[in-house]
Design a protein around this motif. Structure first.
Motif, mmCIF file in Angstrom:
data_model
loop_
_atom_site.group_PDB
_atom_site.id
_atom_site.type_symbol
_atom_site.label_atom_id
_atom_site.label_comp_id
_atom_site.label_asym_id
_atom_site.label_seq_id
_atom_site.Cartn_x
_atom_site.Cartn_y
_atom_site.Cartn_z
ATOM 1 N N VAL A 14 0.838 -1.198 0.000
ATOM 2 C CA VAL A 14 0.000 0.000 0.000
ATOM 3 C C VAL A 14 0.874 1.250 0.000
ATOM 4 O O VAL A 14 1.986 1.241 0.519
ATOM 5 C CB VAL A 14 -0.947 0.039 1.226
ATOM 6 C CG1 VAL A 14 -1.935 -1.106 1.165
ATOM 7 C CG2 VAL A 14 -0.167 0.016 2.525
ATOM 8 N N VAL A 45 -9.682 4.347 -3.727
ATOM 9 C CA VAL A 45 -8.538 3.467 -3.871
ATOM 10 C C VAL A 45 -8.374 3.076 -5.334
ATOM 11 O O VAL A 45 -9.334 2.829 -6.028
ATOM 12 C CB VAL A 45 -8.757 2.176 -3.044
ATOM 13 C CG1 VAL A 45 -7.576 1.250 -3.198
ATOM 14 C CG2 VAL A 45 -8.989 2.495 -1.590
ATOM 15 N N TRP A 64 -1.499 -0.791 -4.038
ATOM 16 C CA TRP A 64 -2.735 -0.056 -3.725
ATOM 17 C C TRP A 64 -2.397 1.399 -3.472
ATOM 18 O O TRP A 64 -1.605 1.724 -2.596
ATOM 19 C CB TRP A 64 -3.406 -0.644 -2.476
ATOM 20 C CG TRP A 64 -3.961 -2.002 -2.665
ATOM 21 C CD1 TRP A 64 -3.350 -3.068 -3.250
ATOM 22 C CD2 TRP A 64 -5.254 -2.448 -2.264
ATOM 23 N NE1 TRP A 64 -4.177 -4.146 -3.234
ATOM 24 C CE2 TRP A 64 -5.357 -3.800 -2.638
ATOM 25 C CE3 TRP A 64 -6.336 -1.842 -1.625
ATOM 26 C CZ2 TRP A 64 -6.498 -4.558 -2.395
ATOM 27 C CZ3 TRP A 64 -7.465 -2.585 -1.371
ATOM 28 C CH2 TRP A 64 -7.543 -3.936 -1.763
ATOM 29 N N THR A 66 -3.976 5.023 -2.589
ATOM 30 C CA THR A 66 -5.192 5.546 -1.970
ATOM 31 C C THR A 66 -5.170 7.060 -1.905
ATOM 32 O O THR A 66 -4.122 7.678 -1.954
ATOM 33 C CB THR A 66 -5.362 4.990 -0.540
ATOM 34 O OG1 THR A 66 -6.584 5.492 -0.012
ATOM 35 C CG2 THR A 66 -4.233 5.460 0.347
ATOM 36 N N TYR A 72 -10.297 9.802 4.216
ATOM 37 C CA TYR A 72 -10.453 8.490 3.609
ATOM 38 C C TYR A 72 -10.009 7.370 4.529
ATOM 39 O O TYR A 72 -10.098 6.218 4.189
ATOM 40 C CB TYR A 72 -9.674 8.423 2.303
ATOM 41 C CG TYR A 72 -10.396 9.117 1.211
ATOM 42 C CD1 TYR A 72 -11.303 8.415 0.417
ATOM 43 C CD2 TYR A 72 -10.235 10.472 0.993
ATOM 44 C CE1 TYR A 72 -11.995 9.059 -0.572
ATOM 45 C CE2 TYR A 72 -10.923 11.117 0.010
ATOM 46 C CZ TYR A 72 -11.808 10.415 -0.773
ATOM 47 O OH TYR A 72 -12.505 11.050 -1.750
ATOM 48 N N THR A 76 -9.745 2.429 5.587
ATOM 49 C CA THR A 76 -8.424 1.847 5.659
ATOM 50 C C THR A 76 -8.377 0.405 6.123
ATOM 51 O O THR A 76 -7.447 -0.306 5.804
ATOM 52 C CB THR A 76 -7.519 2.673 6.571
ATOM 53 O OG1 THR A 76 -8.260 2.986 7.733
ATOM 54 C CG2 THR A 76 -7.049 3.909 5.878
ATOM 55 N N TYR A 79 -8.384 -1.504 3.343
ATOM 56 C CA TYR A 79 -7.209 -1.119 2.571
ATOM 57 C C TYR A 79 -5.946 -1.832 3.062
ATOM 58 O O TYR A 79 -5.135 -2.327 2.290
ATOM 59 C CB TYR A 79 -7.084 0.394 2.711
ATOM 60 C CG TYR A 79 -5.941 1.023 1.988
ATOM 61 C CD1 TYR A 79 -5.820 0.916 0.610
ATOM 62 C CD2 TYR A 79 -4.986 1.747 2.688
ATOM 63 C CE1 TYR A 79 -4.773 1.513 -0.054
ATOM 64 C CE2 TYR A 79 -3.941 2.353 2.032
ATOM 65 C CZ TYR A 79 -3.836 2.239 0.662
ATOM 66 O OH TYR A 79 -2.797 2.829 0.018
ATOM 67 N N TYR A 80 -5.815 -1.907 4.355
ATOM 68 C CA TYR A 80 -4.599 -2.512 4.912
ATOM 69 C C TYR A 80 -4.667 -4.028 4.996
ATOM 70 O O TYR A 80 -3.661 -4.684 5.213
ATOM 71 C CB TYR A 80 -4.329 -1.948 6.309
ATOM 72 C CG TYR A 80 -3.963 -0.489 6.327
ATOM 73 C CD1 TYR A 80 -2.835 -0.048 5.644
ATOM 74 C CD2 TYR A 80 -4.709 0.427 7.024
ATOM 75 C CE1 TYR A 80 -2.488 1.286 5.650
ATOM 76 C CE2 TYR A 80 -4.361 1.772 7.035
ATOM 77 C CZ TYR A 80 -3.251 2.194 6.349
ATOM 78 O OH TYR A 80 -2.905 3.504 6.359
ATOM 79 N N LEU B 599 -13.369 -1.673 -4.326
ATOM 80 C CA LEU B 599 -12.188 -1.459 -5.147
ATOM 81 C C LEU B 599 -12.512 -0.794 -6.472
ATOM 82 O O LEU B 599 -11.842 0.128 -6.893
ATOM 83 C CB LEU B 599 -11.509 -2.811 -5.429
ATOM 84 C CG LEU B 599 -10.840 -3.476 -4.245
ATOM 85 C CD1 LEU B 599 -10.177 -4.772 -4.674
ATOM 86 C CD2 LEU B 599 -9.825 -2.525 -3.652
#
Lengths: 212, 703
Positions: A14, A45, A64, A66, A72, A76, A79-80, B599
């Motif tokens: 990321v 993302v 990734w 972002t 945002y 996360t 995201y993580y 996504l």
């Protein structure tokens, strides 16, 4: 099945850091060798992939990117999840973005896997005349916090390739060591799910055919 | 997600109306009420259908006018929201208003009664003139109007479904370019809605959903307006509808008007300067300060002079103001309006061939208090049968109407929505460019303002907001503005970064200055708001863009720009739910590839597709979304997935395809969206409708 889809390891990396430090351009430079001064700001993302070779293994990096704004950060956790590497980017010409590195680190500690490999990246090194963050200071901060460190310029492409190479290699080392350890005592908690996939595919049969 | 959606009473009433209208036998008119239709069910070709649509659209407002008066009789009570609600609830039981045996005598009584009731229901004495003027109409015209009403009012509602299905069908046809003859039942009054069969009802379902949103708009609209009323930013004070009606674009036009209030203008005064009667009662001192000179009005942030810009904007507005005057205000879209509109079944009656007399209204009446005759009366009822009409003209016609009642306004707004759905907003012939002068506001600009209920545009207020300088989020804003639509050359040509900065900063100030919402909704700059503001600046002058953008954010999608982006996450969840219902195979496939909507759809959800080029297609898609509800954006995204479905299903790594969505094709997306909407279960659709603005949906959907 294209060659591109074959890989031995799939690592999720990321990019984090304040808005406007050049995350997207780092990614586009690395994956497509493109740089766009007038790139759009990232919404949500975006992710992309590129494969590199390390020790004759194909490592596919799923990168990734972002939006940097703290608003945002609500997204996360997704995201993580499964990330094994993080590039924490700041802008060497904007001290504020460097000051916020601490907050981003905390973010990582809170949400990401504890074994995540983190690299501090001072981007926009081409803006020498505007430098606001001394290299040494950042280097020392990185050392204190157990991060690797590099300065890059997505614009003139210096060190971009190197930075991704380094972090992916480091992740690869970590993962293969861990795979060894795992085969030793076998009961260690696994990391993110990407690590699992990669570790399982390390036994020779590659993971081709899986989704990106 | 809970399977049972929570419906507010208001929602329920709307649903009730919908379903009742569609199926309830109570709407089957008494046989003696039926206009003797000479038109059997006919097979119409495409073109003829188009003409039909034009007829649908060119509904004489007299019907609605009468209808609204009846509404006043029925309700005759205060708060508008309550009135709406009651209207929705009670209207199914009111077909008897046009009692079968009511002859002309009965009608006259009705007129007297309704007029009185209308006056009684008019909460503001100042505007009684409006009502009186209708009462003062020459007897003949009243008579005729009432005859018309007698013959048709009871058929209004059952024309409803037919019209809707017809409408959606035609649209589908337009989209598919299917030119085969259509053997559809064009139901006249003898067809009740129950006779819509199979395929029809499907399409009908689709458009009903669309309409439902419209109705919700209405109810929300009234609520919003109440809350807006408390805003210094959008100062309507506690003004009643009448105030709204009489204010016009007040402050904006003030600079061109004399400081002294003068009586309302005469009819059809399209010359803006003549309308000096509309002084902003809330800011009586505005006029002096608005006239900006280059020193007193400059952008404190860039030191950039916006005086010219705002001044020319003022002129623009002023020009358009007179044309738009009465359309601007209470654009609520109520169930009644829908029902009324669909009275067009009655358009096919022999009577329609006669032109309703244009009423020589103003003669012999007090010029000072005389208001424009309603378009209802002055519009000919006849519709050119065979001549294909220019959509541009149709739009112009709706946009230049004048209105006396809320219902008329609602009707016109509904007409506008339909026009947009049927034709899209037409491209206007390029106006010759005179250096220094800004071009007139486009049809799109007008339509968007109407759809967003922009009642109030004040140069003074805007300038004072801009003058406050840099808000807290200024750095973030600057960080994004130069990157907004950066890959779109057209946009960069039209919109200066400075104006984007000013709009975003002004919005920031305007929302800081107010404790806006009792539900705890607050606003701060979130990445993506720059993209949301961009289409407005691309479409209209800066001040218009600011007010439109403000209303858009506050009313349409407040939850999308919350710090936690709740609405967006909710929308993404719903997107997956909807995809699961609409295309389970694709849903499963994407899921198997671990492709979550988070996504691939995040940017499209947050920016309402504005992030996908090309921009002119974004505009067309927004026309549709602003008309029928931005919740449909979620379905539009699914429609985009659908357009590359085959590639997705055969591609080894579909994410690569979805990383960048295919270029927008608005027509195709809209067509698909209408088709898909009807596949959704009611409770899911209800959540979808509410998710951009109703916090309870966010709570309801857990993840």
């Amino acid at each position: 099945m294209s060659k591109e889809d074959e890989y031995d390891y799939l690592f999720k990396v990321v990019l984090i850091g304040d808005s406007g430090v050049g995350k997207s351009n780092l990614v586009s430079r690395f994956t497509r060798n493109e740089f766009n001064l007038e790139s759009k700001s990232t919404i949500g993302v975006e992710f992309t992939t590129r494969s590199i070779q390390v020790d004759a293994k194909t490592i596919k990096a799923q990168i990734w990117d972002t939006a940097g704004q703290e608003r945002y950060r609500a997204i996360t956790s997704a995201y993580y999840r499964g990330a094994v590497g993080a590039l924490l980017v700041y802008d060497i010409s904007k001290h504020q973005t460097y000051e916020n590195v601490g907050r981003w680190l905390k973010e990582l500690r809170d949400h990401a896997d504890t074994n995540i490999v983190i690299m501090l990246v001072g981007n926009k090194s081409d803006l020498r005349h505007l430098r606001a963050v001394p290299t040494d200071e950042a280097k020392q901060f990185a050392a204190e916090n157990g991060l690797s460190f590099i300065e890059t310029s997505a614009l003139d492409s210096s060190n971009v390739e190197l930075s991704f190479q380094r972090i992916l290699t480091e992740i690869y080392r970590t993962v293969s060591n861990k795979a060894l350890e795992n085969s030793g005592d076998g009961i260690r908690p696994t990391g993110g799910e990407t690590i699992n996939v990669a570790a399982q595919s390390a036994d020779g049969t590659n993971a081709a055919g899986k989704c990106c | 997600m809970s399977p049972h959606s929570h419906l507010s009473p208001l929602d329920n009433s709307i649903l009730l109306l919908d379903s009742t209208t569609a199926t309830d036998g109570a709407f089957v008119p008494h046989s003696s009420d039926l206009p003797t239709s000479t038109e059997p069910q006919v097979a119409l070709d495409h073109r003829r259908l188009s003409n039909r649509i034009q007829k649908l659209i060119r509904i004489p407002l007299s019907v609605s006018q009468t209808h609204s008066r009846m509404g006043s009789i029925r309700l005759g009570l205060g708060g508008r929201a309550e009135k709406r609600r009651l209207a929705a609830v009670t209207s199914p039981s009111t077909p008897s208003l046009a009692s079968p045996d009511s002859g002309k005598v009965g009608s006259k009584t009705a007129v007297a009664g309704t007029t009185a009731a209308a006056e009684a229901a008019t909460p503001y004495p100042a505007d009684n003139s409006t009502t009186r003027s209708s009462a003062a109409l020459p007897a003949d015209s009243v008579q005729q109007e009432i005859e018309y009403d007698d013959d048709n009012s009871s058929t209004n509602r059952e024309g409803f479904t037919v019209a809707l299905s017809l409408f959606a069908k035609v649209k589908a046809r337009v989209l598919n370019s299917t030119l085969h003859p259509v053997s559809s039942k064009i139901s006249t009054s003898s067809n009740n809605s129950g006779s819509s069969s199979g395929a029809d009802s499907g399409t009908h379902e689709g458009s009903r959903r669309l309409d439902r949103r419209g109705s919700k708009d209405a109810s929300r609209g009234s609520r919003d307006e109440d809350s807006v009323g408390s805003l210094p930013g959008i100062a309507v004070g506690n003004s009643s509808d009448a105030d709204l009606l009489s204010q016009g674009v007040t402050a904006t036009r003030a600079p061109l008007s004399s400081a002294k209030p003068t009586p309302p203008p005469l009819l059809h005064s399209d010359s803006g300067q003549a309308d000096s009667g509309h002084i902003d009662i809330h800011h009586p001192n505005d006029q002096s300060s608005i006239h900006t000179d280059s020193t007193s009005c400059h952008d404190p942030m860039d030191g950039q002079d916006i005086a010219n810009d705002s001044e020319s904007t003022v002129t623009d507005l002023d020009e358009s103001a007179s044309r738009l005057r009465l359309q601007k205000y209470v654009f609520e879209d109520g169930p009644e309006a829908i029902a009324v509109l669909d009275a067009n079944g009655s358009m096919t009656t022999p009577q329609d061939n006669s032109t309703l007399q244009v009423v020589p209204t103003s003669e012999g009446t007090d010029a000072a208090t005389q208001t424009a005759p309603s378009a209802a009366v002055s519009l000919p009822l006849t519709v050119v049968e065979d001549e294909a009409q220019d959509p541009l003209q149709l739009f112009q016609e709706v946009l230049t109407r004048r209105h006396q009642t809320e219902d008329e306004i609602a009707d016109s707004l509904h007409d506008l929505r339909r026009l947009i759905l049927a034709y899209g907003i037409p491209t206007e012939p390029a106006a010759e460019k005179t250096p220094g002068a800004r071009s007139k506001p486009s049809i799109r600009a007008k339509c968007w303002k109407l759809l967003l209920e922009v009642h109030h545009v004040s140069a003074q207020e805007y300038v004072s907001l801009v003058k406050q300088g840099k808000p807290e989020e200024y750095g973030k804003i600057r960080n994004d503005t130069f990157r907004t639509m950066a890959t779109d050359k057209k946009f960069l040509d039209v919109v200066e970064e400075d104006s984007l900065i000013r709009v975003l900063c002004a919005f920031s100030w305007s929302t800081q200055a107010t404790s806006y919402d009792e539900s705890g909704v607050s606003f701060t700059y979130v990445q993506g708001m720059n993209v949301l503001a961009a289409p407005f600046l691309y479409t209209m002058a800066e001040m218009d863009a600011f007010y439109s953008y403000s209303n858009f954010i506050k009313q349409c999608c407040p939850l999308y720009v919350q710090p936690t982006l709740d609405g967006v996450h909710c929308g993404i969840k719903l997107l997956e739910e909807c995809l699961c219902k609409i295309d389970p195979e694709l849903y499963d496939y994407l899921k198997s590839k671990r492709m979550s909507a988070e996504l691939y759809a995040f940017p499209s959800v947050l920016t309402i597709c504005a992030c996908t080029p090309p921009l002119d297609q974004v505009m067309q898609l927004w026309d549709f979304l602003l008309s029928w509800g931005i919740h449909l954006n979620i379905i539009c995204i699914i429609a985009q997935l659908h357009s590359i479905r085959n590639e997705l299903m055969s591609h080894a790594s579909p994410m690569r395809l979805l990383r960048i969505f295919p270029d927008l094709d608005a027509d195709r997306i809209i067509g698909e969206t209408i088709r898909m909407v009807k596949l959704l279960p009611d409770e899911l659709y209800d959540l979808l409708v509410r998710h951009p603005y109703d916090p309870s949906v966010v709570e309801q959907i857990s993840w």
